[in-house]
Structures are given as C-alpha cells and as structure tokens.
Design a protein around this motif. Structure first.
Motif, PDB file in Angstrom:
ATOM      1  N   GLU A  75       0.652  -1.358  -0.190  1.00  0.00           N
ATOM      2  CA  GLU A  75      -0.093  -0.058  -0.107  1.00  0.00           C
ATOM      3  C   GLU A  75       0.900   1.315  -0.133  1.00  0.00           C
ATOM      4  N   CYS A  76       0.189   2.475  -0.402  1.00  0.00           N
ATOM      5  CA  CYS A  76       0.860   3.851  -0.049  1.00  0.00           C
ATOM      6  C   CYS A  76       2.076   4.041  -1.018  1.00  0.00           C
TER       7      CYS A  76
ATOM      8  N   GLU B 186       2.313   5.877  -4.091  1.00  0.00           N
ATOM      9  CA  GLU B 186       2.099   7.166  -4.655  1.00  0.00           C
ATOM     10  C   GLU B 186       3.510   8.052  -4.317  1.00  0.00           C
TER      11      GLU B 186
ATOM     12  N   CYS C 242       6.401   7.283  -4.590  1.00  0.00           N
ATOM     13  CA  CYS C 242       7.713   6.455  -3.834  1.00  0.00           C
ATOM     14  C   CYS C 242       8.493   5.936  -5.211  1.00  0.00           C
TER      15      CYS C 242
ATOM     16  N   ILE D 244      -6.183   5.142   2.883  1.00  0.00           N
ATOM     17  CA  ILE D 244      -5.526   4.676   1.927  1.00  0.00           C
ATOM     18  C   ILE D 244      -6.398   4.140   0.888  1.00  0.00           C
TER      19      ILE D 244
ATOM     20  N   ARG E 267       6.351   5.088   5.618  1.00  0.00           N
ATOM     21  CA  ARG E 267       5.756   5.973   4.776  1.00  0.00           C
ATOM     22  C   ARG E 267       4.150   5.603   5.280  1.00  0.00           C
ATOM     23  N   PHE E 268       3.928   4.971   6.339  1.00  0.00           N
ATOM     24  CA  PHE E 268       2.545   4.936   6.939  1.00  0.00           C
ATOM     25  C   PHE E 268       2.266   5.836   7.942  1.00  0.00           C
TER      26      PHE E 268
ATOM     27  N   GLU F 102      -0.782   7.666   8.170  1.00  0.00           N
ATOM     28  CA  GLU F 102      -2.113   7.023   8.021  1.00  0.00           C
ATOM     29  C   GLU F 102      -2.636   6.429   9.269  1.00  0.00           C
TER      30      GLU F 102
END
Length: 385
Positions: free
Chosen positions: A79-80, A82, A84, A291, A326-327, A330
C-alpha cells in the motif's frame, strides 16, 4: 558462493563471478521458458484470487507479451506507493514494474533489475509503449541487467529506495544473505522490502538444491522459513512480518517423487529497515482510512488488521515501523504511558505474532473450505478483518 561456470564471469564487466546456479537459472528462464505455460509445476504461478479494482484496471494496461512472460508466485503490491521510488529484484519481463509504475505515478519511479538478458530485452522493448498507455509525459520506469546480490555494481546507491519488491526470485539466488544485505543497504530508513517467495518446511539436502529443474521451478532453492527469519535479522531488518501464505501442490509426478516428505508454501513477508537508535514503545493507534482501496480496513499482516477508527494496541516494534515508514500519516498515535492501561473497546496486540507460513496456510485452507468466497475479503491468500 559457488565457483563460476566455466570462464563466465559477470557479462556486465563488474567483476562478479557467476555461480553454476546463476548460469543454470539464466538458461532456464532465458532459453527454456518462453511463457508461463512452459513451467512444469505451479510453484511459480500466482494463485487466482480477486483483485482490488485499482489493480484490475492497472493490469489491463500491460502488454500481453509482458504478461505471458511472468513467473511470479505471489502478489507483491504493498500500500501507499504514490510518489515512491520502488526497486523490483528479479523483475523478469517487467510485469510488476509496469503495474507499479502506474501506482507510484509520474512523480514516483520504478527500477527493475534482472540477470537474464532475454527477459530484460522484453521489458525494455515495452517502456515507451507503457509510457504512452499510462498517459505519462516521460518514462518513470527503467530496467537494468545485473545481479540482485551485487546491486552496487549497477550503480544503485545506499538509502535510495522507499520500497523493494521481489516476486518468487530470492529462492533462485545461491547467496540469499547477500540479497537481503544489499536490499537493506539501498533502502532508506523506514523503507520496506515486500516480497513473495517459496519456502520449505525443513532444509533441503544438496542433491535437491542442485537439481536443475527443481531450481528453475523455484523449489530447489527454497529456504527453510526459519532461516529467513534469522537471515533478515542478521542483516539488520526488524522481525519479518508474515502477510499471506498458500500451500503449493506440485502436480508433477516425477518431481513429486523427488521431494517426497517436503512441503512448500508461497508466502509473502514484509521487512522494514528501522533506525536502531529509536526507542521502541507500545502505542495505541487508530487507522484513519485514507489509503485507496483500503478505506474500511488495512490488512497490514497476518496478525494485524486495522479497521478504520478502531483503537488498537501495538507492540513497540510495530509502533516504530508505522511511525518511521511511509505509513506515518495513516494513523493517529497515543503512547502507552501505563503499559497495563487500555481504553474501552481497544483491540489488544495478539499474544503471539504468527511467523509460520505453514500454520497460516493451513488456517486459511480451513477458512476457505468453510466459505465459498474464501472469507470476508474474498481473498484466499490473505487474512481478513
């Protein structure tokens, strides 16, 4: 690592000496296999399961020749993504790279590396095709021919990637610790290695590890799953987090007789590079549901499913992973000042985090047999909320 095969050293002129295994694998994937239909077992085939709408749409944009040259054993789409920078170890003809290039967007970038010249040639052939298909002004993906044990030899710098993926490739390497060590080196702090591979329930003897067909079919090089845990921690990663697992049936009588007494699974793990100087404390966290395609529930791994708005207690290592990766944005975070305290309706940390892919695969087989759609999320490989 084994001695080079004949006089073959790395064709890239990097001074890295190919092993006999490297040569056998390159021949198998470069010469013998022209499509996934040429595989002799189902070990290197992703089990069919429903895909999220975003992923389904992304798949439709990938050229048929690239899809036909795909030999993965799992679904390596974390996930997540974008924006990266993503690295695909053993990218083959580039199917996962072209899929992920859509998810990272024009501001992100995907690099694929593979040692097999024929596979890289197919991937490079379709870079411009996919750039136009995705509506991008410039390519956001590139491919390199090289070895996943020596990423520095193709110019990949330390701390340069947010995410690394690998799909049924590490088992093909004769030096798996070198692969993990290099992956750790090129990941940024807070970066993740999200990968699917084949694992065995006990160590294989040398005659099976050296068997050319078993190697090419991703069975001969399979790690005993406990060795993965040890190797990952030796090179610096946090404790591996098991995401999904499914039992492998060989469906080849000749090969089945060779490996009688051994069991294999296709399993996905996530490894995080977290700075060692950060204090690891328990937290209560709340997933904010932001997400894409995971608004209601984030299946982080086999032990933790975060429902939107629900308070969950997490151990110090997982809290550090979430806050350093990167979370970070969130979740909302509340430190556990009193370790024994909890809040009303708070779901606590599991007593034991599941790391055994064979146990998980068997649990999911039972759950699948009781539900015609494989559980509430309709996905046989992953657990559900």
């Amino acid at each position: 690592m084994n001695e080079g095969c004949g006089e073959n050293s790395c064709a890239l002129g990097c001074g890295f000496m190919e092993s006999v295994i490297h040569c056998d694998i390159k021949e198998y994937y470069g010469k013998h296999l022209q499509s996934s239909e040429d595989l002799k077992t189902n070990a290197c085939k992703t089990s069919a399961r429903p895909l999220l709408a975003t992923i389904q749409n992304a798949f439709k944009n990938i050229h048929p020749e690239v899809v036909s040259r795909y030999y993965g054993c799992g679904m390596v789409i974390p996930e997540c993504l974008e924006g990266c920078r993503v690295l695909d170890l053993g990218c083959g003809a580039g199917r996962d790279c072209f899929l992920l290039s859509q998810l990272v967007g024009e501001e992100g970038h995907v690099t694929g590396i593979d040692m097999t010249e024929e596979q890289i040639a197919v991937a490079q052939k379709y870079v411009d095709y996919h750039t136009e298909k995705f509506g991008f002004k410039r390519p956001n993906v590139n491919f390199l021919q090289g070895y996943i044990e020596t990423l520095q030899e193709v110019g990949l710098q330390e701390c340069s990637y947010d995410v690394i993926i690998s799909n049924c490739v590490i088992n093909l390497s004769p030096d798996k610790k070198a692969v993990l060590k290099e992956a750790y080196r090129v990941l940024k702090d807070g970066g993740e290695m999200y990968f699917s591979d084949v694992y065995v329930n006990k160590r294989l003897p040398k005659n099976l590890r050296d068997h050319k067909i078993l190697l090419g079919e991703c069975l001969g090089g399979a790690l005993w799953w406990l060795d993965l845990i040890q190797l990952a921690q030796e090179v610096g990663f946090c404790t591996p987090r098991l995401v999904s697992s499914s039992l492998i049936s060989i469906n080849n009588k000749e090969l089945e007789s060779l490996i009688e007494g051994y069991q294999f699974v296709s399993a996905t793990f996530r490894l995080f590079r977290i700075p060692n100087n950060i204090k690891r404390s328990r937290y209560q966290v709340i997933y904010n549901g932001s997400i894409t395609d995971k608004e209601d529930c984030l299946d982080f791994d086999a032990s933790f499913k975060f429902k939107e708005g629900e308070v969950v207690e997490v151990d110090g290592e997982l809290a550090t992973i979430l806050k350093c990766s990167r979370f970070v944005n969130e979740f909302m975070y509340c430190p556990m000042i009193d370790e024994k305290a909890s809040v009303v309706h708070c779901r606590s940390t599991p007593e034991a985090v599941n790391l055994n892919p064979f146990d998980l695969a068997k649990q999911l087989e039972v759950k699948s047999s009781k539900s015609p759609i494989g559980g509430c999320c309709g996905q046989r490989e992953s657990g559900c909320c």
